[in-house]
Design a protein around this motif. Sequence first.
Motif, PDB file in Angstrom:
ATOM      1  N   MET A 138       0.844  -1.184   0.000  1.00 54.72           N
ATOM      2  CA  MET A 138       0.000   0.000   0.000  1.00 54.72           C
ATOM      3  C   MET A 138       0.883   1.238   0.000  1.00 54.72           C
ATOM      4  O   MET A 138       1.965   1.249   0.570  1.00 54.72           O
ATOM      5  CB  MET A 138      -0.880  -0.002   1.240  1.00 54.72           C
ATOM      6  N   LEU A 139       0.411   2.290  -0.653  1.00 51.13           N
ATOM      7  CA  LEU A 139       1.097   3.569  -0.675  1.00 51.13           C
ATOM      8  C   LEU A 139       0.125   4.639  -0.199  1.00 51.13           C
ATOM      9  O   LEU A 139      -0.965   4.794  -0.751  1.00 51.13           O
ATOM     10  CB  LEU A 139       1.586   3.910  -2.085  1.00 51.13           C
ATOM     11  N   LYS A 140       0.532   5.354   0.812  1.00 52.81           N
ATOM     12  CA  LYS A 140      -0.264   6.478   1.319  1.00 52.81           C
ATOM     13  C   LYS A 140       0.402   7.762   0.851  1.00 52.81           C
ATOM     14  O   LYS A 140       1.607   7.948   1.031  1.00 52.81           O
ATOM     15  CB  LYS A 140      -0.331   6.435   2.843  1.00 52.81           C
ATOM     16  N   ILE A 141      -0.379   8.633   0.240  1.00 53.31           N
ATOM     17  CA  ILE A 141       0.107   9.930  -0.238  1.00 53.31           C
ATOM     18  C   ILE A 141      -0.642  11.009   0.524  1.00 53.31           C
ATOM     19  O   ILE A 141      -1.867  11.106   0.440  1.00 53.31           O
ATOM     20  CB  ILE A 141      -0.124  10.102  -1.752  1.00 53.31           C
ATOM     21  N   THR A 142       0.096  11.833   1.275  1.00 55.73           N
ATOM     22  CA  THR A 142      -0.514  12.874   2.090  1.00 55.73           C
ATOM     23  C   THR A 142       0.003  14.230   1.654  1.00 55.73           C
ATOM     24  O   THR A 142       1.208  14.446   1.582  1.00 55.73           O
ATOM     25  CB  THR A 142      -0.184  12.670   3.590  1.00 55.73           C
ATOM     26  N   ASN A 143      -0.940  15.137   1.371  1.00 58.15           N
ATOM     27  CA  ASN A 143      -0.572  16.512   1.045  1.00 58.15           C
ATOM     28  C   ASN A 143      -0.259  17.225   2.358  1.00 58.15           C
ATOM     29  O   ASN A 143      -1.154  17.514   3.142  1.00 58.15           O
ATOM     30  CB  ASN A 143      -1.718  17.198   0.302  1.00 58.15           C
ATOM     31  N   ILE A 144       1.016  17.504   2.594  1.00 54.77           N
ATOM     32  CA  ILE A 144       1.467  18.109   3.844  1.00 54.77           C
ATOM     33  C   ILE A 144       1.369  19.626   3.797  1.00 54.77           C
ATOM     34  O   ILE A 144       0.968  20.268   4.767  1.00 54.77           O
ATOM     35  CB  ILE A 144       2.926  17.691   4.147  1.00 54.77           C
ATOM     36  N   GLN A 145       1.754  20.185   2.659  1.00 51.97           N
ATOM     37  CA  GLN A 145       1.775  21.646   2.535  1.00 51.97           C
ATOM     38  C   GLN A 145       1.633  22.010   1.068  1.00 51.97           C
ATOM     39  O   GLN A 145       2.248  21.386   0.206  1.00 51.97           O
ATOM     40  CB  GLN A 145       3.100  22.172   3.082  1.00 51.97           C
ATOM     41  N   GLU A 146       0.848  23.035   0.791  1.00 45.96           N
ATOM     42  CA  GLU A 146       0.658  23.467  -0.583  1.00 45.96           C
ATOM     43  C   GLU A 146       0.566  24.981  -0.628  1.00 45.96           C
ATOM     44  O   GLU A 146      -0.064  25.603   0.218  1.00 45.96           O
ATOM     45  CB  GLU A 146      -0.620  22.847  -1.163  1.00 45.96           C
ATOM     46  N   SER A 147       1.244  25.548  -1.610  1.00 47.73           N
ATOM     47  CA  SER A 147       1.161  26.993  -1.846  1.00 47.73           C
ATOM     48  C   SER A 147       0.818  27.203  -3.315  1.00 47.73           C
ATOM     49  O   SER A 147       0.559  26.250  -4.034  1.00 47.73           O
ATOM     50  CB  SER A 147       2.495  27.667  -1.499  1.00 47.73           C
ATOM     51  N   GLY A 148       0.872  28.434  -3.745  1.00 48.98           N
ATOM     52  CA  GLY A 148       0.572  28.733  -5.134  1.00 48.98           C
ATOM     53  C   GLY A 148       1.608  28.222  -6.105  1.00 48.98           C
ATOM     54  O   GLY A 148       1.342  28.080  -7.296  1.00 48.98           O
ATOM     55  N   VAL A 149       2.819  27.915  -5.599  1.00 49.21           N
ATOM     56  CA  VAL A 149       3.902  27.511  -6.502  1.00 49.21           C
ATOM     57  C   VAL A 149       4.455  26.118  -6.244  1.00 49.21           C
ATOM     58  O   VAL A 149       5.146  25.561  -7.087  1.00 49.21           O
ATOM     59  CB  VAL A 149       5.077  28.522  -6.465  1.00 49.21           C
ATOM     60  N   ASP A 150       4.183  25.549  -5.063  1.00 46.18           N
ATOM     61  CA  ASP A 150       4.713  24.216  -4.797  1.00 46.18           C
ATOM     62  C   ASP A 150       3.814  23.425  -3.853  1.00 46.18           C
ATOM     63  O   ASP A 150       2.887  23.956  -3.268  1.00 46.18           O
ATOM     64  CB  ASP A 150       6.152  24.271  -4.272  1.00 46.18           C
ATOM     65  N   VAL A 151       4.148  22.132  -3.762  1.00 46.41           N
ATOM     66  CA  VAL A 151       3.391  21.227  -2.904  1.00 46.41           C
ATOM     67  C   VAL A 151       4.358  20.200  -2.315  1.00 46.41           C
ATOM     68  O   VAL A 151       5.290  19.768  -2.991  1.00 46.41           O
ATOM     69  CB  VAL A 151       2.233  20.540  -3.674  1.00 46.41           C
ATOM     70  N   LEU A 152       4.136  19.843  -1.054  1.00 45.42           N
ATOM     71  CA  LEU A 152       4.922  18.815  -0.384  1.00 45.42           C
ATOM     72  C   LEU A 152       4.011  17.624  -0.116  1.00 45.42           C
ATOM     73  O   LEU A 152       2.982  17.762   0.563  1.00 45.42           O
ATOM     74  CB  LEU A 152       5.490  19.337   0.935  1.00 45.42           C
ATOM     75  N   LEU A 153       4.372  16.488  -0.687  1.00 49.33           N
ATOM     76  CA  LEU A 153       3.616  15.254  -0.492  1.00 49.33           C
ATOM     77  C   LEU A 153       4.458  14.267   0.296  1.00 49.33           C
ATOM     78  O   LEU A 153       5.625  14.035  -0.041  1.00 49.33           O
ATOM     79  CB  LEU A 153       3.258  14.622  -1.842  1.00 49.33           C
ATOM     80  N   ARG A 154       3.886  13.676   1.348  1.00 45.10           N
ATOM     81  CA  ARG A 154       4.573  12.633   2.105  1.00 45.10           C
ATOM     82  C   ARG A 154       4.120  11.281   1.563  1.00 45.10           C
ATOM     83  O   ARG A 154       2.924  11.007   1.454  1.00 45.10           O
ATOM     84  CB  ARG A 154       4.236  12.710   3.583  1.00 45.10           C
ATOM     85  N   LEU A 155       5.102  10.456   1.215  1.00 38.02           N
ATOM     86  CA  LEU A 155       4.827   9.110   0.736  1.00 38.02           C
ATOM     87  C   LEU A 155       5.139   8.124   1.852  1.00 38.02           C
ATOM     88  O   LEU A 155       6.190   8.220   2.491  1.00 38.02           O
ATOM     89  CB  LEU A 155       5.691   8.783  -0.484  1.00 38.02           C
ATOM     90  N   GLU A 156       4.219   7.192   2.074  1.00 34.93           N
ATOM     91  CA  GLU A 156       4.416   6.179   3.114  1.00 34.93           C
ATOM     92  C   GLU A 156       4.030   4.812   2.562  1.00 34.93           C
ATOM     93  O   GLU A 156       2.937   4.644   2.039  1.00 34.93           O
ATOM     94  CB  GLU A 156       3.541   6.485   4.332  1.00 34.93           C
ATOM     95  N   GLY A 157       4.953   3.872   2.672  1.00 33.15           N
ATOM     96  CA  GLY A 157       4.668   2.514   2.235  1.00 33.15           C
ATOM     97  C   GLY A 157       5.477   2.106   1.034  1.00 33.15           C
ATOM     98  O   GLY A 157       6.650   2.456   0.912  1.00 33.15           O
ATOM     99  N   LYS A 158       4.844   1.370   0.134  1.00 29.39           N
ATOM    100  CA  LYS A 158       5.525   0.754  -1.005  1.00 29.39           C
ATOM    101  C   LYS A 158       5.081   1.387  -2.316  1.00 29.39           C
ATOM    102  O   LYS A 158       3.889   1.525  -2.571  1.00 29.39           O
ATOM    103  CB  LYS A 158       5.221  -0.736  -1.039  1.00 29.39           C
ATOM    104  N   ILE A 159       6.073   1.743  -3.136  1.00 28.14           N
ATOM    105  CA  ILE A 159       5.774   2.252  -4.477  1.00 28.14           C
ATOM    106  C   ILE A 159       5.932   1.054  -5.412  1.00 28.14           C
ATOM    107  O   ILE A 159       7.025   0.728  -5.854  1.00 28.14           O
ATOM    108  CB  ILE A 159       6.709   3.405  -4.883  1.00 28.14           C
ATOM    109  N   THR A 160       4.813   0.398  -5.663  1.00 29.17           N
ATOM    110  CA  THR A 160       4.799  -0.807  -6.498  1.00 29.17           C
ATOM    111  C   THR A 160       3.946  -0.558  -7.730  1.00 29.17           C
ATOM    112  O   THR A 160       3.277   0.475  -7.845  1.00 29.17           O
ATOM    113  CB  THR A 160       4.224  -2.003  -5.721  1.00 29.17           C
ATOM    114  N   GLU A 161       3.970  -1.524  -8.632  1.00 31.46           N
ATOM    115  CA  GLU A 161       3.192  -1.404  -9.863  1.00 31.46           C
ATOM    116  C   GLU A 161       1.738  -1.070  -9.558  1.00 31.46           C
ATOM    117  O   GLU A 161       1.117  -0.263 -10.251  1.00 31.46           O
ATOM    118  CB  GLU A 161       3.281  -2.710 -10.655  1.00 31.46           C
ATOM    119  N   GLN A 162       1.210  -1.653  -8.505  1.00 26.28           N
ATOM    120  CA  GLN A 162      -0.187  -1.425  -8.125  1.00 26.28           C
ATOM    121  C   GLN A 162      -0.462   0.040  -7.790  1.00 26.28           C
ATOM    122  O   GLN A 162      -1.553   0.541  -8.045  1.00 26.28           O
ATOM    123  CB  GLN A 162      -0.532  -2.308  -6.933  1.00 26.28           C
ATOM    124  N   TRP A 163       0.515   0.750  -7.208  1.00 26.79           N
ATOM    125  CA  TRP A 163       0.304   2.112  -6.725  1.00 26.79           C
ATOM    126  C   TRP A 163       1.041   3.176  -7.525  1.00 26.79           C
ATOM    127  O   TRP A 163       0.806   4.370  -7.327  1.00 26.79           O
ATOM    128  CB  TRP A 163       0.718   2.211  -5.247  1.00 26.79           C
TER     129      TRP A 163
END
Length: 89
Positions: A1-26
């Motif tokens: 499973m891969l969890k993607i969380t939007n931690i911070q976003e502004s008009g020009v950038d975004v910070l996403l936290r990835l947790e878990g496995k980056i596999t073909e499924q996700w």
Amino acid sequence: MLKITNIQESGVDVLLRLEGKITEQWASLLDGECRSFIRQKKTVFLDCSNVSFVDGKGVEVLRNFPRTQVTLISAPGYVTELLQIGGRS
């Protein structure tokens, strides 16, 4: 499973936290999320500190992001190495 969380976003950038496995499924989910921000002309920062596994498809997706628009931060050593060699975990 891969969890993607939007931690911070502004008009020009975004910070996403990835947790878990980056596999073909996700990998397509991650690709879609990042590309939606790229289309909005935002720089994407991916906090990979909690990524526990990346398979070949995950490596492919991460390597195909435009380097000027997507930056990996806090990536474990094995993730960095996989991206450099383009190998499989």
